[in-house]
Design an enzyme around this catalytic site. Structure first.
Site, PDB file in Angstrom:
ATOM      1  N   ASN A  11       0.855  -0.788   0.069  1.00 12.44           N
ATOM      2  CA  ASN A  11       0.218  -0.364   0.296  1.00 12.44           C
ATOM      3  C   ASN A  11       0.801   1.686  -0.002  1.00 12.44           C
ATOM      4  O   ASN A  11       1.267   1.655   1.367  1.00 12.44           O
ATOM      5  CB  ASN A  11      -1.042   0.186   1.340  1.00 12.44           C
ATOM      6  CG  ASN A  11      -2.131   1.112   1.665  1.00 12.44           C
ATOM      7  OD1 ASN A  11      -2.352   1.656   0.175  1.00 12.44           O
ATOM      8  ND2 ASN A  11      -2.612   1.357   2.187  1.00 12.44           N
ATOM      9  N   LYS A  13       0.262   4.138  -0.914  1.00 17.30           N
ATOM     10  CA  LYS A  13      -0.335   5.472   0.092  1.00 17.30           C
ATOM     11  C   LYS A  13      -0.455   6.487  -0.235  1.00 17.30           C
ATOM     12  O   LYS A  13      -0.351   7.149  -1.356  1.00 17.30           O
ATOM     13  CB  LYS A  13       0.014   5.519   1.387  1.00 17.30           C
ATOM     14  CG  LYS A  13      -0.552   4.620   2.997  1.00 17.30           C
ATOM     15  CD  LYS A  13       0.042   3.895   3.883  1.00 17.30           C
ATOM     16  CE  LYS A  13       0.352   3.615   4.746  1.00 17.30           C
ATOM     17  NZ  LYS A  13      -0.466   3.338   6.265  1.00 17.30           N
ATOM     18  N   HIS A  95      -8.924   0.812   5.161  1.00 14.13           N
ATOM     19  CA  HIS A  95      -7.908   1.347   6.330  1.00 14.13           C
ATOM     20  C   HIS A  95      -8.196   1.743   6.334  1.00 14.13           C
ATOM     21  O   HIS A  95      -8.943   3.306   7.054  1.00 14.13           O
ATOM     22  CB  HIS A  95      -7.102   1.680   5.062  1.00 14.13           C
ATOM     23  CG  HIS A  95      -5.372   2.409   5.335  1.00 14.13           C
ATOM     24  ND1 HIS A  95      -4.773   2.769   6.457  1.00 14.13           N
ATOM     25  CD2 HIS A  95      -4.457   0.894   5.357  1.00 14.13           C
ATOM     26  CE1 HIS A  95      -3.808   2.524   6.683  1.00 14.13           C
ATOM     27  NE2 HIS A  95      -3.094   1.186   5.684  1.00 14.13           N
ATOM     28  N   GLU A  97      -6.533   4.474   7.655  1.00 17.73           N
ATOM     29  CA  GLU A  97      -7.103   5.972   7.700  1.00 17.73           C
ATOM     30  C   GLU A  97      -8.031   6.456   7.325  1.00 17.73           C
ATOM     31  O   GLU A  97      -7.998   7.472   7.681  1.00 17.73           O
ATOM     32  CB  GLU A  97      -5.098   6.063   6.376  1.00 17.73           C
ATOM     33  CG  GLU A  97      -3.701   6.276   7.540  1.00 17.73           C
ATOM     34  CD  GLU A  97      -2.598   5.682   6.475  1.00 17.73           C
ATOM     35  OE1 GLU A  97      -2.512   5.229   5.838  1.00 17.73           O
ATOM     36  OE2 GLU A  97      -1.874   5.079   7.352  1.00 17.73           O
ATOM     37  N   GLU A 165      -5.256  -5.009  10.280  1.00 18.51           N
ATOM     38  CA  GLU A 165      -3.743  -3.965  11.017  1.00 18.51           C
ATOM     39  C   GLU A 165      -4.028  -3.202  12.135  1.00 18.51           C
ATOM     40  O   GLU A 165      -5.068  -2.590  12.007  1.00 18.51           O
ATOM     41  CB  GLU A 165      -3.900  -3.252  10.067  1.00 18.51           C
ATOM     42  CG  GLU A 165      -3.460  -3.325   8.223  1.00 18.51           C
ATOM     43  CD  GLU A 165      -2.934  -2.902   7.460  1.00 18.51           C
ATOM     44  OE1 GLU A 165      -2.375  -3.121   6.823  1.00 18.51           O
ATOM     45  OE2 GLU A 165      -4.038  -1.470   7.139  1.00 18.51           O
ATOM     46  N   GLY A 171       2.676   1.995  10.478  1.00 21.91           N
ATOM     47  CA  GLY A 171       3.769   2.868  10.432  1.00 21.91           C
ATOM     48  C   GLY A 171       3.846   3.961  11.628  1.00 21.91           C
ATOM     49  O   GLY A 171       4.984   4.889  11.816  1.00 21.91           O
ATOM     50  N   SER A 211       4.315  -2.652  10.146  1.00 26.69           N
ATOM     51  CA  SER A 211       5.424  -2.250  10.101  1.00 26.69           C
ATOM     52  C   SER A 211       5.854  -3.451  10.058  1.00 26.69           C
ATOM     53  O   SER A 211       6.704  -4.401  10.383  1.00 26.69           O
ATOM     54  CB  SER A 211       5.942  -2.001  11.603  1.00 26.69           C
ATOM     55  OG  SER A 211       5.167  -0.766  12.501  1.00 26.69           O
TER      56      SER A 211
HETATM   57  O1  LIG Z   1      -1.303  -0.534   4.752  1.00 27.19           O
HETATM   58  C1  LIG Z   1      -0.212  -1.099   4.887  1.00 27.19           C
HETATM   59  C2  LIG Z   1      -0.810  -0.659   6.647  1.00 27.19           C
HETATM   60  O2  LIG Z   1      -1.163   0.484   7.271  1.00 27.19           O
HETATM   61  C3  LIG Z   1       0.342  -0.599   7.087  1.00 27.19           C
HETATM   62  O3  LIG Z   1       1.720   0.385   7.342  1.00 27.19           O
HETATM   63  P1  LIG Z   1       3.047   0.456   7.148  1.00 27.19           P
HETATM   64  O4  LIG Z   1       3.594  -1.440   6.740  1.00 27.19           O
HETATM   65  O5  LIG Z   1       4.396   0.983   7.070  1.00 27.19           O
HETATM   66  O6  LIG Z   1       3.230   0.210   9.387  1.00 27.19           O
END
Ligand SMILES: O=C[C@H](O)COP(=O)(O)O
Length: 248
Positions: A11, A13, A95, A97, A165, A171, A211
């Site tokens: 992803n 983002k 998601h 977010e 998640e 993150g 993460s």
């Molecule tokens: O969609 C992915 C997740 O929000 C994980 O993000 P991350 O790997 O940066 O923690």
């Protein structure tokens, strides 16, 4: 080990320029990527068609969101029909977010999942608890309820991948331990078996996200109920290839 095909999503983002995308495309093409793993990259809307044209068909390309209507006065939104029209087969919905920053509710997310499926998209449906919910012992209650809201509208789960998640692990560099993730995945699969259907529980793929890195992916991938990952930050870097290959 279950026969569910391992599926790794990247992803991106709201990241990437055409130049950075060229670098990502290059490392994805160089691979080599485990042919037993399904790979999907979640791309900012403006670059979807560009990325689709650059990647081999074996790598899926996903939008990061779409709306629950075909067309009309919904400024800023994307229709699943538009995604299909430009050759996009996947979408990430719900998601954390989208839930936290854009205030998307469980009910809206369920409607979007159903609509996207009805229009022929494959869906990565995200669920997960906040730190506060985990610390108050509500993890299972939250993820069961998020899943159940989707199940009230969705009867055929063939084209759904669930991404668990934990919000506190996204993150932050704080990965759930393999056992913490496995415990939730197992409990969720049992919940699905009991409340949605045993066949769905056996076949639905549940990704872990939060993460995930090249360094921690193998231990997580060894867990029997972890069927893949949804990767944020590390999906922009060459280490994504190691994550795709975590089961090798
Ligand atoms: O969609 C992915 C997740 O929000 C994980 O993000 P991350 O790997 O940066 O923690």
């Amino acid at each position: 080990m279950a026969s569910r095909r391992f599926v790794v999503g990247g992803n991106w983002k709201m990241n990437g320029t055409k130049k950075q995308i060229e670098e990502i495309v290059n490392f994805l093409q160089a691979g080599p990527l485990d042919p037993n793993t399904e790979v999907v990259v979640g791309v900012p809307a403006v670059y979807l068609e560009h990325v689709r044209s650059k990647l081999p068909a074996a790598i899926g390309v996903a939008a990061q969101n779409c709306y629950k209507e075909e067309k009309g006065a919904f400024t800023g939104e994307l229709s699943p029909l538009m995604l299909k029209d430009i050759g996009i087969d996947w979408v990430i919905i719900g998601h954390s977010e989208r839930r936290q920053i854009f205030k998307e509710t469980d009910a809206l997310i369920a409607e979007k999942v159903k609509f996207a499926l009805d229009k022929g998209l494959k869906v990565i449906a995200c669920i997960g608890e906040t730190l506060e919910q985990r610390e108050s012992g509500k993890t299972e209650e939250v993820v069961f309820s998020q899943t159940q809201t989707i199940a009230c509208l969705v009867k055929d789960w063939t084209n759904v991948v669930i991404a668990y998640e934990p919000v506190w692990a996204i993150g932050t560099g704080k990965t759930a331990t393999p056992q913490q993730a496995q415990d939730v995945h197992k409990a969720l699969r049992e919940y699905i078996a009991k409340n949605i259907g045993e066949d769905v529980a056996k076949s639905v793929r549940i990704q872990y996200g939060g993460s995930v890195t090249g360094a921690n992916c193998k231990e997580l991938a060894a867990m029997p109920d972890i069927d893949g990952f949804l990767v944020g930050g590390a999906s922009l870097k060459p280490e994504f290839v190691s994550i795709v290959n975590a089961r090798q």
